[in-house]
Design a protein around this motif. Sequence first.
Motif, PDB file in Angstrom:
ATOM      1  N   MET A   1      57.837  26.226  70.646  1.00 26.73           N
ATOM      2  CA  MET A   1      58.875  27.258  70.629  1.00 26.73           C
ATOM      3  C   MET A   1      58.265  28.665  70.670  1.00 26.73           C
ATOM      4  O   MET A   1      58.888  29.601  71.161  1.00 26.73           O
ATOM      5  CB  MET A   1      59.736  27.122  69.379  1.00 26.73           C
ATOM      6  N   TYR A   2      57.043  28.790  70.133  1.00 19.30           N
ATOM      7  CA  TYR A   2      56.379  30.084  70.074  1.00 19.30           C
ATOM      8  C   TYR A   2      54.906  29.915  70.432  1.00 19.30           C
ATOM      9  O   TYR A   2      54.319  28.862  70.200  1.00 19.30           O
ATOM     10  CB  TYR A   2      56.479  30.689  68.668  1.00 19.30           C
ATOM     11  N   VAL A   3      54.327  30.985  70.997  1.00 17.11           N
ATOM     12  CA  VAL A   3      52.903  30.972  71.335  1.00 17.11           C
ATOM     13  C   VAL A   3      52.238  32.183  70.688  1.00 17.11           C
ATOM     14  O   VAL A   3      52.697  33.319  70.866  1.00 17.11           O
ATOM     15  CB  VAL A   3      52.677  30.990  72.855  1.00 17.11           C
ATOM     16  N   ALA A   4      51.183  31.937  69.912  1.00 17.80           N
ATOM     17  CA  ALA A   4      50.453  32.996  69.213  1.00 17.80           C
ATOM     18  C   ALA A   4      49.197  33.365  69.994  1.00 17.80           C
ATOM     19  O   ALA A   4      48.493  32.492  70.513  1.00 17.80           O
ATOM     20  CB  ALA A   4      50.082  32.539  67.810  1.00 17.80           C
ATOM     21  N   PHE A   5      48.924  34.671  70.054  1.00 18.06           N
ATOM     22  CA  PHE A   5      47.748  35.182  70.759  1.00 18.06           C
ATOM     23  C   PHE A   5      46.906  36.024  69.812  1.00 18.06           C
ATOM     24  O   PHE A   5      47.416  36.927  69.145  1.00 18.06           O
ATOM     25  CB  PHE A   5      48.170  36.049  71.948  1.00 18.06           C
ATOM     26  N   GLY A   6      45.624  35.710  69.765  1.00 19.77           N
ATOM     27  CA  GLY A   6      44.679  36.503  69.001  1.00 19.77           C
ATOM     28  C   GLY A   6      43.469  36.805  69.857  1.00 19.77           C
ATOM     29  O   GLY A   6      43.110  36.024  70.737  1.00 19.77           O
TER      30      GLY A   6
END
Length: 226
Positions: free
Chosen positions: A87-92
């Motif tokens: 549902m969500y994609v995290a970027f670091g």
Amino acid sequence: MRRQKDGLKFALKILTKTLFAIGSAIAVYFVCALFFSLLPTHPPKQNCILKHEVFITSNGIHLDIILPVENLNPTLSDQLGILPGTMYVAFGWGDKEFYIKTPEWTDLTFKVAFKALFMKSETAMHVTCLPQKPETWKRIAVCTEQLRILNNYIENSFTKNNHGEIQKTDFEGYTRYDDFYEANGSFSLFKTCNVWVNTALKKTGIKTSVWSPFDFGVLFHIKNEK
């Protein structure tokens, strides 16, 4: 004998001055970090409908930018191999060796930290697929144009080959839900993972810190956003 004593005194004097200079530099760095972290930017008012949402999260030290999967640029989304149910994609963004050798903060060593902070080093993008949204995430409302700018900033942080394709690192990831990709730029004391997030918000026209190498500055301004 006297020459030896004079030599020892001189060496101790040099050592004392060196330690004082290092201590002073560290103190100045932290004072500047605190000052500029609390000093807000003043982006122009957005004359658009804030109908989208993005999120910022912290693991206590490191910030990530999180986008709902349907709000990702299709050109990037198609290359990420997003897992079903995401549902969500995290970027670091951060130092590659630090990412690889420090899956947990208990794994941190002086050598890895020193190299990341004081030596020019390669960077990586950390991408994580997430099935749900915890309450701890900081929500930011954005309009379509702001979302486009943020997407472009994130996508341009990936290193691409001559065919415009992003490149995975040799290190697969911590779990089946995350991957690491080659990234542009070098990590340093002045361009940390949190500065990368802070810059993203500034470019997107979101109130944030003038400069924040630590997570608290960015979170402080998001918390006080109306």
